[in-house]
Design a protein around this motif. Structure first.
Motif, PDB file in Angstrom:
ATOM      1  N   ALA A   1     -20.350  13.179 -18.480  1.00 17.29           N
ATOM      2  CA  ALA A   1     -19.678  14.467 -18.687  1.00 17.29           C
ATOM      3  C   ALA A   1     -18.948  14.471 -20.021  1.00 17.29           C
ATOM      4  O   ALA A   1     -18.273  13.510 -20.384  1.00 17.29           O
ATOM      5  N   GLY A   2     -19.072  15.574 -20.745  1.00 15.73           N
ATOM      6  CA  GLY A   2     -18.431  15.691 -22.044  1.00 15.73           C
ATOM      7  C   GLY A   2     -16.967  16.072 -21.930  1.00 15.73           C
ATOM      8  O   GLY A   2     -16.461  16.357 -20.837  1.00 15.73           O
ATOM      9  N   ALA A   3     -16.301  16.106 -23.066  1.00 13.84           N
ATOM     10  CA  ALA A   3     -14.870  16.406 -23.104  1.00 13.84           C
ATOM     11  C   ALA A   3     -14.578  17.801 -22.541  1.00 13.84           C
ATOM     12  O   ALA A   3     -13.583  18.004 -21.836  1.00 13.84           O
ATOM     13  N   GLU A   4     -15.443  18.747 -22.831  1.00 17.52           N
ATOM     14  CA  GLU A   4     -15.229  20.117 -22.349  1.00 17.52           C
ATOM     15  C   GLU A   4     -15.317  20.179 -20.831  1.00 17.52           C
ATOM     16  O   GLU A   4     -14.499  20.841 -20.169  1.00 17.52           O
ATOM     17  N   ALA A   5     -16.283  19.483 -20.270  1.00 17.89           N
ATOM     18  CA  ALA A   5     -16.454  19.467 -18.813  1.00 17.89           C
ATOM     19  C   ALA A   5     -15.269  18.789 -18.147  1.00 17.89           C
ATOM     20  O   ALA A   5     -14.790  19.235 -17.095  1.00 17.89           O
ATOM     21  N   LYS A   6     -14.787  17.721 -18.757  1.00 11.87           N
ATOM     22  CA  LYS A   6     -13.646  17.008 -18.183  1.00 11.87           C
ATOM     23  C   LYS A   6     -12.376  17.853 -18.249  1.00 11.87           C
ATOM     24  O   LYS A   6     -11.566  17.839 -17.313  1.00 11.87           O
ATOM     25  N   GLU A   7     -12.205  18.589 -19.332  1.00 10.14           N
ATOM     26  CA  GLU A   7     -11.023  19.439 -19.442  1.00 10.14           C
ATOM     27  C   GLU A   7     -11.083  20.571 -18.414  1.00 10.14           C
ATOM     28  O   GLU A   7     -10.073  20.919 -17.802  1.00 10.14           O
ATOM     29  N   ALA A   8     -12.266  21.130 -18.212  1.00  8.25           N
ATOM     30  CA  ALA A   8     -12.434  22.180 -17.207  1.00  8.25           C
ATOM     31  C   ALA A   8     -12.148  21.626 -15.817  1.00  8.25           C
ATOM     32  O   ALA A   8     -11.557  22.309 -14.971  1.00  8.25           O
ATOM     33  N   ALA A   9     -12.557  20.380 -15.573  1.00  4.14           N
ATOM     34  CA  ALA A   9     -12.307  19.753 -14.285  1.00  4.14           C
ATOM     35  C   ALA A   9     -10.811  19.565 -14.060  1.00  4.14           C
ATOM     36  O   ALA A   9     -10.301  19.816 -12.962  1.00  4.14           O
ATOM     37  N   LYS A  10     -10.098  19.139 -15.090  1.00  5.40           N
ATOM     38  CA  LYS A  10      -8.648  18.953 -14.962  1.00  5.40           C
ATOM     39  C   LYS A  10      -7.949  20.285 -14.662  1.00  5.40           C
ATOM     40  O   LYS A  10      -6.986  20.330 -13.891  1.00  5.40           O
ATOM     41  N   GLU A  11      -8.444  21.346 -15.253  1.00  5.56           N
ATOM     42  CA  GLU A  11      -7.872  22.673 -14.987  1.00  5.56           C
ATOM     43  C   GLU A  11      -8.113  23.080 -13.536  1.00  5.56           C
ATOM     44  O   GLU A  11      -7.242  23.661 -12.891  1.00  5.56           O
ATOM     45  N   GLN A  12      -9.280  22.748 -13.021  1.00  7.56           N
ATOM     46  CA  GLN A  12      -9.594  23.067 -11.629  1.00  7.56           C
ATOM     47  C   GLN A  12      -8.749  22.241 -10.675  1.00  7.56           C
ATOM     48  O   GLN A  12      -8.244  22.736  -9.662  1.00  7.56           O
ATOM     49  N   VAL A  13      -8.580  20.948 -11.000  1.00  7.43           N
ATOM     50  CA  VAL A  13      -7.724  20.086 -10.184  1.00  7.43           C
ATOM     51  C   VAL A  13      -6.299  20.626 -10.180  1.00  7.43           C
ATOM     52  O   VAL A  13      -5.643  20.688  -9.127  1.00  7.43           O
ATOM     53  N   ALA A  14      -5.814  21.028 -11.344  1.00 13.17           N
ATOM     54  CA  ALA A  14      -4.457  21.568 -11.445  1.00 13.17           C
ATOM     55  C   ALA A  14      -4.289  22.816 -10.583  1.00 13.17           C
ATOM     56  O   ALA A  14      -3.262  23.002  -9.918  1.00 13.17           O
ATOM     57  N   LYS A  15      -5.305  23.654 -10.568  1.00 16.25           N
ATOM     58  CA  LYS A  15      -5.258  24.862  -9.743  1.00 16.25           C
ATOM     59  C   LYS A  15      -5.140  24.495  -8.266  1.00 16.25           C
ATOM     60  O   LYS A  15      -4.344  25.093  -7.522  1.00 16.25           O
ATOM     61  N   ARG A  16      -5.912  23.517  -7.827  1.00 16.15           N
ATOM     62  CA  ARG A  16      -5.876  23.104  -6.417  1.00 16.15           C
ATOM     63  C   ARG A  16      -4.583  22.373  -6.085  1.00 16.15           C
ATOM     64  O   ARG A  16      -4.060  22.509  -4.974  1.00 16.15           O
ATOM     65  N   PHE A  17      -4.044  21.614  -7.037  1.00 15.31           N
ATOM     66  CA  PHE A  17      -2.741  20.996  -6.819  1.00 15.31           C
ATOM     67  C   PHE A  17      -1.683  22.086  -6.618  1.00 15.31           C
ATOM     68  O   PHE A  17      -0.749  21.915  -5.836  1.00 15.31           O
ATOM     69  N   GLY A  18      -1.852  23.177  -7.341  1.00 10.58           N
ATOM     70  CA  GLY A  18      -0.927  24.293  -7.182  1.00 10.58           C
ATOM     71  C   GLY A  18      -0.984  24.888  -5.783  1.00 10.58           C
ATOM     72  O   GLY A  18       0.051  25.266  -5.216  1.00 10.58           O
ATOM     73  N   ASN A  19      -2.191  24.962  -5.219  1.00 12.10           N
ATOM     74  CA  ASN A  19      -2.343  25.452  -3.844  1.00 12.10           C
ATOM     75  C   ASN A  19      -1.586  24.558  -2.863  1.00 12.10           C
ATOM     76  O   ASN A  19      -0.886  25.042  -1.967  1.00 12.10           O
ATOM     77  N   ILE A  20      -1.714  23.259  -3.056  1.00 19.77           N
ATOM     78  CA  ILE A  20      -1.046  22.307  -2.163  1.00 19.77           C
ATOM     79  C   ILE A  20       0.464  22.351  -2.365  1.00 19.77           C
ATOM     80  O   ILE A  20       1.235  22.294  -1.405  1.00 19.77           O
ATOM     81  N   GLU A  21       0.885  22.468  -3.612  1.00 19.72           N
ATOM     82  CA  GLU A  21       2.313  22.540  -3.911  1.00 19.72           C
ATOM     83  C   GLU A  21       2.956  23.713  -3.177  1.00 19.72           C
ATOM     84  O   GLU A  21       4.043  23.577  -2.598  1.00 19.72           O
ATOM     85  N   SER A  22       2.281  24.839  -3.174  1.00 18.56           N
ATOM     86  CA  SER A  22       2.806  26.020  -2.485  1.00 18.56           C
ATOM     87  C   SER A  22       2.932  25.775  -0.984  1.00 18.56           C
ATOM     88  O   SER A  22       3.892  26.210  -0.348  1.00 18.56           O
ATOM     89  N   LEU A  23       1.969  25.063  -0.438  1.00 19.77           N
ATOM     90  CA  LEU A  23       1.988  24.763   0.987  1.00 19.77           C
ATOM     91  C   LEU A  23       3.151  23.834   1.336  1.00 19.77           C
ATOM     92  O   LEU A  23       3.840  24.032   2.336  1.00 19.77           O
ATOM     93  N   LEU A  24       3.375  22.843   0.498  1.00 19.49           N
ATOM     94  CA  LEU A  24       4.424  21.852   0.768  1.00 19.49           C
ATOM     95  C   LEU A  24       5.821  22.382   0.442  1.00 19.49           C
ATOM     96  O   LEU A  24       6.821  21.818   0.886  1.00 19.49           O
ATOM     97  N   ALA A  25       5.881  23.444  -0.329  1.00 24.22           N
ATOM     98  CA  ALA A  25       7.177  23.978  -0.766  1.00 24.22           C
ATOM     99  C   ALA A  25       7.990  24.586   0.363  1.00 24.22           C
ATOM    100  O   ALA A  25       9.182  24.858   0.186  1.00 24.22           O
ATOM    101  N   ASP A  26       7.361  24.785   1.533  1.00 23.67           N
ATOM    102  CA  ASP A  26       8.104  25.393   2.650  1.00 23.67           C
ATOM    103  C   ASP A  26       8.898  24.358   3.443  1.00 23.67           C
ATOM    104  O   ASP A  26       9.474  24.672   4.483  1.00 23.67           O
ATOM    105  N   GLY A  27       8.889  23.114   2.955  1.00 25.96           N
ATOM    106  CA  GLY A  27       9.692  22.080   3.597  1.00 25.96           C
ATOM    107  C   GLY A  27       8.922  21.184   4.553  1.00 25.96           C
ATOM    108  O   GLY A  27       9.495  20.246   5.098  1.00 25.96           O
TER     109      GLY A  27
END
Length: 204
Positions: A117-143
């Motif tokens: 995988a090239g640098a562009e693909a890896k950067e896109a993957a990191k952005e996707q991971v960050a988006k999903r981490f955000g989903n989990i963060e919202s779930l855990l934010a309720d305590g």
């Protein structure tokens, strides 16, 4: 039972689950590049798909696919309370989380482990991971302490395993403080530490 694994791979999730359940099992290391076990046996004779995890039961039956394996473990050892009862809304919530981790988060990491995988693909993957981490963060934010609420489940074993890859792929958890605290909390569980020590991921 016998669990075929590769250190730190998604097979860590059933490994943790087996230890949480207090199961009697053994582990067999697999080289995912050569598809050979540590004894030199052909792993594809166990799992023709060629990847871990694979759980061989006492009957000789083989269970594959991480989300299925951990649910089997939970149902096999109900006293460990690693999953809500079948047929309940709570069980559906568990399956919801397992499917999200498998299809959205686990797969999002794939390009980061792909040497082609090239640098562009890896950067896109990191952005996707960050988006999903955000989903989990919202779930855990309720305590809630765990994905389903107050109780640890096999979904937590799977999430911990996948999010732990952030360390080897250069993704800091600092932007998601609830997820970061969650990872520290799960990482302190005796079964989790024992599994990671056994796989050589942390010092004994």
């Amino acid at each position: 039972m016998k669990l075929y694994y590769a250190p730190g791979a998604c097979s860590l999730s059933p490994h943790i689950s087996l230890r949480e359940a207090g199961a009697d099992f053994e582990i067999v290391r697999v080289d995912t590049k050569t598809h050979l076990t540590e004894a030199g046996a052909d792993f594809k004779a166990i799992n023709p798909k060629g990847y871990v995890p694979a759980l061989v039961l006492e009957s000789g039956d083989v269970v594959t696919e991480g989300a299925a394996v951990v649910q089997y473990i939970a149902d096999r050892f109900p006293e460990a309370k690693l999953a809500p009862a079948n047929g309940t809304l709570e069980r559906t919530r568990l399956q919801e989380q397992l499917n999200f981790i498998s299809s959205e988060l686990h797969k999002a990491f794939s390009p980061l482990f792909n040497t082609a995988a090239g640098a562009e693909a890896k950067e896109a993957a990191k952005e996707q991971v960050a988006k999903r981490f955000g989903n989990i963060e919202s779930l855990l934010a309720d305590g809630r302490r765990y994905l389903l609420g107050a109780e640890f489940s096999v979904a937590d074993a799977y999430l911990f395993t996948v999010v732990n890859w952030s360390g080897t792929t250069g993704i800091s958890l600092a932007p998601w403080p609830h997820l970061e605290a969650y990872m520290q909390r799960i990482g302190e569980r005796p079964a989790v530490r024992a599994a990671m020590q056994s796989e050589g991921l942390i010092a004994a």
